[in-house]
Scaffold this motif. Structure first.
Motif, PDB file in Angstrom:
ATOM      1  N   LEU A 102       0.814  -1.212   0.000  1.00  0.00           N
ATOM      2  CA  LEU A 102       0.000   0.000   0.000  1.00  0.00           C
ATOM      3  C   LEU A 102       0.848   1.262   0.000  1.00  0.00           C
ATOM      4  N   GLU A 103       2.004   1.189   0.638  1.00  0.00           N
ATOM      5  CA  GLU A 103       2.908   2.348   0.617  1.00  0.00           C
ATOM      6  C   GLU A 103       3.319   2.682  -0.816  1.00  0.00           C
ATOM      7  N   THR A 104       3.568   1.634  -1.605  1.00  0.00           N
ATOM      8  CA  THR A 104       3.993   1.840  -2.994  1.00  0.00           C
ATOM      9  C   THR A 104       2.859   2.394  -3.839  1.00  0.00           C
ATOM     10  N   THR A 105       1.667   1.795  -3.715  1.00  0.00           N
ATOM     11  CA  THR A 105       0.541   2.279  -4.520  1.00  0.00           C
ATOM     12  C   THR A 105       0.172   3.713  -4.145  1.00  0.00           C
ATOM     13  N   THR A 106       0.280   4.064  -2.875  1.00  0.00           N
ATOM     14  CA  THR A 106      -0.015   5.438  -2.463  1.00  0.00           C
ATOM     15  C   THR A 106       0.931   6.420  -3.130  1.00  0.00           C
ATOM     16  N   GLY A 156      -6.254   5.487   2.236  1.00  0.00           N
ATOM     17  CA  GLY A 156      -7.228   5.141   3.266  1.00  0.00           C
ATOM     18  C   GLY A 156      -6.980   3.766   3.848  1.00  0.00           C
ATOM     19  N   ASP A 157      -6.725   2.787   2.979  1.00  0.00           N
ATOM     20  CA  ASP A 157      -6.419   1.434   3.457  1.00  0.00           C
ATOM     21  C   ASP A 157      -5.097   1.404   4.220  1.00  0.00           C
ATOM     22  N   LEU A 158      -4.146   2.226   3.771  1.00  0.00           N
ATOM     23  CA  LEU A 158      -2.850   2.280   4.450  1.00  0.00           C
ATOM     24  C   LEU A 158      -3.010   2.761   5.889  1.00  0.00           C
ATOM     25  N   VAL A 159      -3.815   3.801   6.073  1.00  0.00           N
ATOM     26  CA  VAL A 159      -4.002   4.364   7.410  1.00  0.00           C
ATOM     27  C   VAL A 159      -4.866   3.452   8.278  1.00  0.00           C
ATOM     28  N   ALA A 160      -6.005   2.989   7.726  1.00  0.00           N
ATOM     29  CA  ALA A 160      -6.969   2.232   8.528  1.00  0.00           C
ATOM     30  C   ALA A 160      -6.511   0.817   8.831  1.00  0.00           C
ATOM     31  N   MET A 220      -5.064   1.990  12.460  1.00  0.00           N
ATOM     32  CA  MET A 220      -5.773   3.089  13.103  1.00  0.00           C
ATOM     33  C   MET A 220      -7.239   2.753  13.312  1.00  0.00           C
ATOM     34  N   GLY A 221      -7.795   1.894  12.448  1.00  0.00           N
ATOM     35  CA  GLY A 221      -9.214   1.568  12.542  1.00  0.00           C
ATOM     36  C   GLY A 221     -10.052   2.435  11.624  1.00  0.00           C
ATOM     37  N   TYR A 222     -11.227   1.937  11.269  1.00  0.00           N
ATOM     38  CA  TYR A 222     -12.058   2.630  10.286  1.00  0.00           C
ATOM     39  C   TYR A 222     -12.636   3.938  10.815  1.00  0.00           C
ATOM     40  N   LEU A 223     -13.253   3.915  11.978  1.00  0.00           N
ATOM     41  CA  LEU A 223     -13.880   5.125  12.500  1.00  0.00           C
ATOM     42  C   LEU A 223     -12.855   6.202  12.845  1.00  0.00           C
ATOM     43  N   THR A 271     -11.715  13.402   0.434  1.00  0.00           N
ATOM     44  CA  THR A 271     -13.055  12.822   0.572  1.00  0.00           C
ATOM     45  C   THR A 271     -13.055  11.339   0.216  1.00  0.00           C
ATOM     46  N   ARG A 272     -12.092  10.917  -0.601  1.00  0.00           N
ATOM     47  CA  ARG A 272     -12.056   9.501  -0.974  1.00  0.00           C
ATOM     48  C   ARG A 272     -11.719   8.605   0.217  1.00  0.00           C
ATOM     49  N   PRO A 273     -10.603   8.828   0.927  1.00  0.00           N
ATOM     50  CA  PRO A 273     -10.362   7.974   2.109  1.00  0.00           C
ATOM     51  C   PRO A 273     -11.406   8.183   3.199  1.00  0.00           C
ATOM     52  N   LEU A 274     -11.987   9.383   3.286  1.00  0.00           N
ATOM     53  CA  LEU A 274     -13.068   9.595   4.253  1.00  0.00           C
ATOM     54  C   LEU A 274     -14.252   8.690   3.938  1.00  0.00           C
ATOM     55  N   GLY A 275     -14.691   8.716   2.679  1.00  0.00           N
ATOM     56  CA  GLY A 275     -15.818   7.878   2.284  1.00  0.00           C
ATOM     57  C   GLY A 275     -15.502   6.398   2.382  1.00  0.00           C
ATOM     58  N   ALA A 276     -14.281   6.024   2.020  1.00  0.00           N
ATOM     59  CA  ALA A 276     -13.893   4.613   2.101  1.00  0.00           C
ATOM     60  C   ALA A 276     -13.877   4.133   3.545  1.00  0.00           C
TER      61      ALA A 276
END
Length: 287
Positions: A107-111, A161-165, A170-173, A208-213
């Motif tokens: 995910l680090e690479t794709t980001t 978003g996937d990288l962070v969550a 970190m978790g979704y919420l 807004t994309r990682p927020l919505g995801a």
């Protein structure tokens, strides 16, 4: 150019614009679309067992069809524009999922890759058009840059978003709260500090994309994975119904066209274009 000619020119240019005005409705629907992009991709590939590859081919084909309709449309049409956004949201998610899940790209690479691709798109767009403003999407070339940038914002948002969550646990919420707070900071920077409108728009659009995801995953994923367990079917259906409701409302009310000339009748647009051209011709002649 006289004030009348400037007004006519602005109205004529806006009449040709292919995107909605940036209002609170715009941001609400955008977040809804990003959530659907996340949950619908999971629903099609996992719940229906279509697999990532088949789902990607099907959704990419649908996106291509509706992009053709969008490019052929003479002006902004709410249902067509937002349907295209939903489809590009799904495809952007699937591109990232294919790389990370199918090809095991970190995910680090794709980001980083999608961030660089988005920067390159903006650089090429600005080099050719000298603007990145969405209020000037009135030619096929500008619209092409616009949709390409949006595709990369969705792919980048999914990866980050996937990288962070997930990868950073970190978790979704909490991730949704964090991305929402960042968007709030950008809104304050624009409203209070008067930071460049184009820059703040695209930064908020990306986030807004990682927020919505994160919201989509939080609602759809099971409780033991940090979600509410609504499932991809229920979550996708709820958000799609909300999108349809907003689009119907905007189509009837025209609220997303209040600051635009797109609502002018055809003869009004023709007259505006004619007045602007005559004013410009007269000014050139005087020079």
């Amino acid at each position: 150019m006289s004030p009348e000619a400037k007004t006519a020119h602005w109205g004529a240019r806006q009449a040709l614009s292919k995107v909605p005005a940036v209002t609170v409705h715009f941001w609400i629907i955008k977040i809804l679309c990003t959530t659907v992009g996340e949950t619908a991709a999971d629903f099609l590939s996992s719940t229906l067992n279509l697999g990532l590859t088949t789902t990607t081919y099907v959704m990419a084909a649908l996106l291509a069809v509706f992009l053709v309709f969008q490019f052929r449309a003479g002006t902004y049409r709410p249902w067509l524009y937002w349907l295209t956004v939903v489809l590009i949201s799904v495809v952007g998610t699937l591109i990232t999922d294919n790389l990370t899940d199918g090809l095991e790209v970190p995910l680090e690479t794709t980001t980083v890759v999608f961030a660089l691709a988005l920067i390159a798109t903006f650089a090429a767009w600005y080099a050719r058009e000298r603007t990145l403003s969405i209020h000037t999407i009135s030619t096929m070339r500008r619209e092409s840059f616009y949709w390409l940038a949006i595709l990369f914002t969705f792919a980048l948002g999914t990866a980050s978003g996937d990288l962070v969550a997930e990868r950073l646990n970190m978790g979704y919420l909490p991730s949704a709260v964090m991305f929402g707070a960042l968007i709030g900071v950008i809104a304050l920077a624009y409203g209070v500090m008067k930071v460049n409108a184009v820059l703040t728009f695209w930064l908020a659009y990306i986030l807004t994309r990682p927020l919505g995801a994160s919201l989509g995953d939080y609602l759809s994923q099971p409780g033991d994975e940090g979600g509410l367990g609504l499932g991809t079917v229920v979550t996708s259906a709820l958000f799609l119904i909300a999108i349809v409701g907003f689009v119907v409302y905007l189509t009837i009310s025209g609220r997303d066209r209040d600051l635009r000339g797109a609502a002018l009748p055809a003869h009004g647009r023709t007259a505006s274009v004619g007045r602007a051209r005559r004013a410009a011709d007269g000014r050139d002649h005087r020079r």
